[in-house]
Scaffold this motif. Structure first.
Motif, PDB file in Angstrom:
ATOM      1  N   THR A 525     -19.168 -69.229  25.399  1.00  0.00           N
ATOM      2  CA  THR A 525     -18.330 -69.318  24.199  1.00  0.00           C
ATOM      3  C   THR A 525     -16.922 -68.846  24.544  1.00  0.00           C
ATOM      4  N   PRO A 526     -15.902 -69.627  24.240  1.00  0.00           N
ATOM      5  CA  PRO A 526     -14.530 -69.229  24.560  1.00  0.00           C
ATOM      6  C   PRO A 526     -14.116 -67.970  23.809  1.00  0.00           C
ATOM      7  N   ASP A 527     -13.157 -67.247  24.375  1.00  0.00           N
ATOM      8  CA  ASP A 527     -12.565 -66.098  23.689  1.00  0.00           C
ATOM      9  C   ASP A 527     -11.688 -66.564  22.536  1.00  0.00           C
ATOM     10  N   VAL A 528     -11.080 -67.729  22.696  1.00  0.00           N
ATOM     11  CA  VAL A 528     -10.208 -68.268  21.656  1.00  0.00           C
ATOM     12  C   VAL A 528     -10.355 -69.785  21.647  1.00  0.00           C
ATOM     13  N   LEU A 529     -10.413 -70.346  20.451  1.00  0.00           N
ATOM     14  CA  LEU A 529     -10.475 -71.793  20.301  1.00  0.00           C
ATOM     15  C   LEU A 529      -9.289 -72.257  19.463  1.00  0.00           C
ATOM     16  N   ILE A 530      -8.497 -73.144  20.052  1.00  0.00           N
ATOM     17  CA  ILE A 530      -7.427 -73.827  19.324  1.00  0.00           C
ATOM     18  C   ILE A 530      -7.955 -75.223  19.033  1.00  0.00           C
ATOM     19  N   THR A 531      -8.198 -75.517  17.774  1.00  0.00           N
ATOM     20  CA  THR A 531      -8.864 -76.766  17.407  1.00  0.00           C
ATOM     21  C   THR A 531      -7.996 -77.617  16.507  1.00  0.00           C
ATOM     22  N   SER A 532      -8.471 -78.835  16.262  1.00  0.00           N
ATOM     23  CA  SER A 532      -7.784 -79.780  15.373  1.00  0.00           C
ATOM     24  C   SER A 532      -6.298 -79.900  15.709  1.00  0.00           C
ATOM     25  N   LEU A 533      -6.022 -80.115  17.007  1.00  0.00           N
ATOM     26  CA  LEU A 533      -4.665 -80.345  17.511  1.00  0.00           C
ATOM     27  C   LEU A 533      -3.719 -79.181  17.231  1.00  0.00           C
ATOM     28  N   GLY A 534      -4.234 -77.971  17.365  1.00  0.00           N
ATOM     29  CA  GLY A 534      -3.377 -76.796  17.222  1.00  0.00           C
ATOM     30  C   GLY A 534      -3.207 -76.295  15.808  1.00  0.00           C
ATOM     31  N   THR A 535      -3.978 -76.814  14.855  1.00  0.00           N
ATOM     32  CA  THR A 535      -3.825 -76.394  13.460  1.00  0.00           C
ATOM     33  C   THR A 535      -4.730 -75.224  13.103  1.00  0.00           C
ATOM     34  N   GLU A 536      -5.720 -74.930  13.947  1.00  0.00           N
ATOM     35  CA  GLU A 536      -6.635 -73.830  13.663  1.00  0.00           C
ATOM     36  C   GLU A 536      -6.827 -72.998  14.932  1.00  0.00           C
ATOM     37  N   ILE A 537      -6.893 -71.666  14.761  1.00  0.00           N
ATOM     38  CA  ILE A 537      -7.120 -70.753  15.875  1.00  0.00           C
ATOM     39  C   ILE A 537      -8.266 -69.819  15.489  1.00  0.00           C
ATOM     40  N   TYR A 538      -9.248 -69.686  16.381  1.00  0.00           N
ATOM     41  CA  TYR A 538     -10.422 -68.832  16.132  1.00  0.00           C
ATOM     42  C   TYR A 538     -10.646 -67.914  17.335  1.00  0.00           C
ATOM     43  N   TYR A 539     -11.154 -66.710  17.033  1.00  0.00           N
ATOM     44  CA  TYR A 539     -11.407 -65.722  18.073  1.00  0.00           C
ATOM     45  C   TYR A 539     -12.875 -65.343  18.123  1.00  0.00           C
ATOM     46  N   ALA A 540     -13.392 -65.171  19.357  1.00  0.00           N
ATOM     47  CA  ALA A 540     -14.752 -64.656  19.565  1.00  0.00           C
ATOM     48  C   ALA A 540     -14.730 -63.127  19.330  1.00  0.00           C
ATOM     49  N   PRO A 541     -15.875 -62.489  19.109  1.00  0.00           N
ATOM     50  CA  PRO A 541     -17.227 -63.083  19.184  1.00  0.00           C
ATOM     51  C   PRO A 541     -17.706 -63.692  17.871  1.00  0.00           C
ATOM     52  N   HIS A 542     -16.971 -63.422  16.771  1.00  0.00           N
ATOM     53  CA  HIS A 542     -17.458 -63.854  15.460  1.00  0.00           C
ATOM     54  C   HIS A 542     -16.784 -65.135  14.982  1.00  0.00           C
ATOM     55  N   ILE A 543     -16.065 -65.804  15.867  1.00  0.00           N
ATOM     56  CA  ILE A 543     -15.339 -67.044  15.525  1.00  0.00           C
ATOM     57  C   ILE A 543     -14.508 -66.802  14.256  1.00  0.00           C
ATOM     58  N   THR A 544     -13.646 -65.787  14.355  1.00  0.00           N
ATOM     59  CA  THR A 544     -12.801 -65.376  13.233  1.00  0.00           C
ATOM     60  C   THR A 544     -11.531 -66.219  13.201  1.00  0.00           C
ATOM     61  N   ALA A 545     -11.240 -66.772  12.051  1.00  0.00           N
ATOM     62  CA  ALA A 545     -10.044 -67.602  11.902  1.00  0.00           C
ATOM     63  C   ALA A 545      -8.789 -66.742  11.836  1.00  0.00           C
ATOM     64  N   ASP A 546      -7.726 -67.230  12.458  1.00  0.00           N
ATOM     65  CA  ASP A 546      -6.421 -66.558  12.379  1.00  0.00           C
ATOM     66  C   ASP A 546      -5.710 -67.068  11.122  1.00  0.00           C
TER      67      ASP A 546
END
Length: 711
Positions: A525-546
């Motif tokens: 599981t990534p430490d950080v996910l930038i999804t939907s072409l940079g419109t959403e940022i999430y952090y592990a371990p709880h996949i918390t939205a920025d």
């Protein structure tokens, strides 16, 4: 800063040319003209206002034995509260503005790094010209600081006039990078909260050519002139050192002077003035023609444009046999310029600006302040200057006969000459002082200060960083997946370095599909996910939205309006709801039926929708907020988590990855069938084209950069 802790901090950005606080080398080349003087004078004038605590004028640091060491000084004080800051970008050598485009992302990254080290962020960004517009736009997207833009001259207007002169479009692209410039201007206008122009003519005739044309966001603030430096002669002409060099050229140096002072640039149209003079024996009998066109040692060593102009002038002088009545001095100092105007005034001469278009015309103000009547182009700023000062005549710069007739009208009528001279002296002081300019400027930007909501850096606890001091980001579909052996090796590499390296994903996919795909392929599981072409940022371990990022990119986002505008466009069909998100609108794109991406972008701009739009793989079209992209989101993450961009390895494989691979990140273009979309990237120290495909290409780049051991 003298105790004004609650006062304004203004950041002016002017990237190209040679900018310093003294002895400006005006006319050295096409990039060192009126704009360089304007921004220095503006910084000084604003810093003298009570409401202003600090003004920084940011330009490019240049280390080049061919130019003065002043331009390598990282910080130069202009006065107590204003200074020039020089930021490195690309090669150390001096480059003309057309060659700077590939290094503007590096300039932006370096400037943001510098800003993050300052006690506070600016209240306003003010970009000058298209290249600085691009930098200011990126900074505004990253920080939320309001952006003010001054174009000085505009690419669409320049292109149309040069095409009208017979220069073909291929030459325009090769010589001026004109399409890149125009695209930067369009995007800057879509971002700018305020556009400051020097004249109403600029708004009505130049900015009107752009898709994102909103005159309600444009204001006129005429620049000032230094009345302590430019004033009428208080002595005799023999005291002026510059007069001596004219004796080498002129048989009768006491005749009235027809003066032109500008860079040797095609747009300045000096050649038409020489033709007008050469065609009129009456003018030749009445006055001398003096052309001060920059400095030169050997015309053959000058750039192509200057070479062409000066050669044409010399050929015309020979054709019309103007020897003895035309002067083309090789050298002058900036200190000579006021005296040159005063010489023209004492001779009862005229100052001529025959430019194809003149965004403002500081030389017109300088000449008028010294008492010289004006003849100037009817295209641009001179319309307002002569309209306010009543000190000269406007002409069509392409009408040689009209130029000659205007000169004769003034030179043959001593009373008219005196009236124009006196009107200029009185009205320049009334309308064009720097103090008046600065006060008007601050009044115009005040509404922006009341509405700004800059994005703030979040303080992170050290234990949250888990000692990670570098990061690897990769797209999924065209960069990571595609080779099972490579994927397994990459996963092992990540696990071995997990304590030291952030693992990040930057994808066009939604969060749920991205996570499912990573899990299916056995990746951690990534430490950080930038999804939907940079419109959403999430952090592990709880996949918390920025949520701060979400608030930041919501600026001017209007998805309902966008769907309505594009509803009837042929070849665009909305993808299923599963592919849509709050900040991403996705279409299927039929290239045989749909307008080009540029045409769709133009339509959205014309409808007041400032967005980032991307075509992907020839069959998808995605629209996100203007403040959102993979590259912007990645830089936001780097700033929030204190990871230097130089320690972030970015892997991409298609055009959608381009903006996160430019600038100061280390990048790898992996081998795949779409990599040609990134073939234009050319920064050998920071962009590596791997021979291996997909994840194997990332591993190849890790070894190429010695990434885990890189300081």
């Amino acid at each position: 800063m003298t105790g004004k802790t609650n006062s304004l901090y203004l950041l002016l950005i002017s990237v190209h040319g040679l900018i310093r606080g003294h002895d400006l080398e005006l006319g050295r080349d096409a990039d060192t003209g009126g704009q360089t003087k304007y921004v220095v004078d503006l910084a000084k004038a604003l810093a003298q206002q009570k409401a202003v605590a600090r003004v920084d004028l940011v330009t490019r640091e240049i280390i080049d034995p061919a130019i003065h060491t002043d331009y390598a000084n990282p910080c130069e004080q202009l006065n107590e509260q204003a200074r020039i800051i020089r930021i490195a970008a690309g090669p150390e050598a001096y480059l003309k503005k057309e060659d700077l485009w590939d290094y503007l992302d590096i300039f932006t990254d370096n400037l943001l790094h510098w800003l993050n080290q300052q006690p506070r962020m600016p209240d306003i960004l003010h970009s000058h010209y298209a290249d600085a517009g691009y930098v200011g736009m990126r900074l505004s997207h990253l920080t939320g600081i309001p952006l003010v833009f001054t174009g000085h001259s505009l690419g669409r207007d320049k292109r149309s006039r040069l095409l009208a002169m017979g220069i073909n479009s291929e030459v325009l692209e090769q010589r001026y990078n004109i399409s890149r410039r125009i695209n930067a201007e369009e995007d800057t206008l879509a971002t700018a909260d305020l556009v400051i122009t020097s004249t109403r003519n600029e708004i009505a005739e130049q900015y009107e050519l752009y898709d994102y044309y909103h005159p309600e966001r444009m204001v006129v603030v005429p620049p000032g002139t230094d009345l302590e430096q430019f004033h009428p002669a208080d002595g005799q002409a023999y005291a002026f050192p510059f007069k001596r060099c004219l004796k080498h050229f002129l048989k009768h140096p006491k005749k009235p002077m027809i003066l032109a002072l500008s860079r040797p640039d095609e747009r300045k149209n000096i050649v038409s003035l020489v033709q007008a003079y050469g065609e009129s024996t009456e003018l030749q009998a009445l006055a001398n023609l003096v052309i001060v066109a920059g400095n030169r040692d050997d015309i053959r060593e000058m750039d192509e444009g200057a070479q062409s102009v000066l050669t044409e002038i010399l050929l015309l002088a020979d054709c019309y046999d103007l020897y003895g009545c035309i002067a083309i001095p090789k050298h002058h100092n900036q200190e000579d310029v006021p005296d040159i105007y005063r010489l023209a005034a004492l001779s009862k001469g005229v100052f001529v600006n025959p430019a194809l278009t003149e965004p403002f015309g500081l030389t017109l103000l300088e000449a008028a302040a010294c008492g010289v009547p004006l003849i100037a182009t009817e295209n641009g700023g001179p319309v307002d200057i002569i309209g306010n000062c009543h000190n000269g005549l406007l002409v069509d710069p392409l009408d040689i006969e009209a130029i000659a007739q205007a000169l004769l009208t003034i030179l043959k009528d001593p009373e008219q000459w005196q009236t124009f001279s006196q009107n200029g002296l009185q009205n320049v002081s009334k309308f064009y002082s720097w103090q008046a300019h600065a006060k008007s400027y601050l009044k115009k930007i005040k509404p922006l200060l009341d509405q700004q909501r800059p994005i703030h850096k979040v303080k992170r606890e050290r234990n949250l960083l888990r000692y990670q001091n570098r990061a690897i980001f990769t797209d999924i579909d065209q960069s990571l997946l595609g080779n099972a052996e490579g994927l397994q090796k990459f996963a092992q590499c990540l696990r071995a370095q997990r304590k030291n390296v952030f693992f990040g994903i930057a994808t066009g996919r939604r969060l749920d599909t991205a996570l499912a795909l990573l899990k299916k392929n056995g990746l951690p599981t990534p430490d950080v996910l930038i999804t939907s072409l940079g419109t959403e940022i999430y952090y592990a371990p709880h996949i918390t939205a920025d949520t701060a990022w979400a608030r930041h990119i919501d600026h001017h986002w209007n998805p309902k309006a966008i769907r309505r505008i594009l509803a009837e466009i042929p070849g665009l069909v909305l993808q299923p709801k599963s592919e849509q998100s709050r900040f991403k609108i996705s279409y299927h794109y039929d290239s045989e039926r749909a307008p080009s991406p540029d045409e769709i972008n133009a339509l959205l701009r014309q409808e007041d929708q400032a967005v980032n739009a991307h075509q992907a793989f020839g069959q998808f079209f995605d629209i996100v907020p203007i403040r959102a992209s993979k590259g912007l989101a990645l830089r936001y993450f780097a700033r929030q988590w204190n990871i230097p961009l130089e320690r972030i390895l970015v892997a991409g494989g298609s055009g959608a990855d381009e903006d996160m691979m430019q600038g100061n990140t280390l990048a790898v273009v992996v081998a795949n069938r779409h990599r040609e979309e990134l073939s234009q990237l050319s920064e050998p120290e920071r962009i590596y084209f791997a021979e291996q495909p997909y994840a194997l290409g990332i591993i190849e780049a890790i070894e190429h950069y010695d990434f885990f051991n890189k300081d």
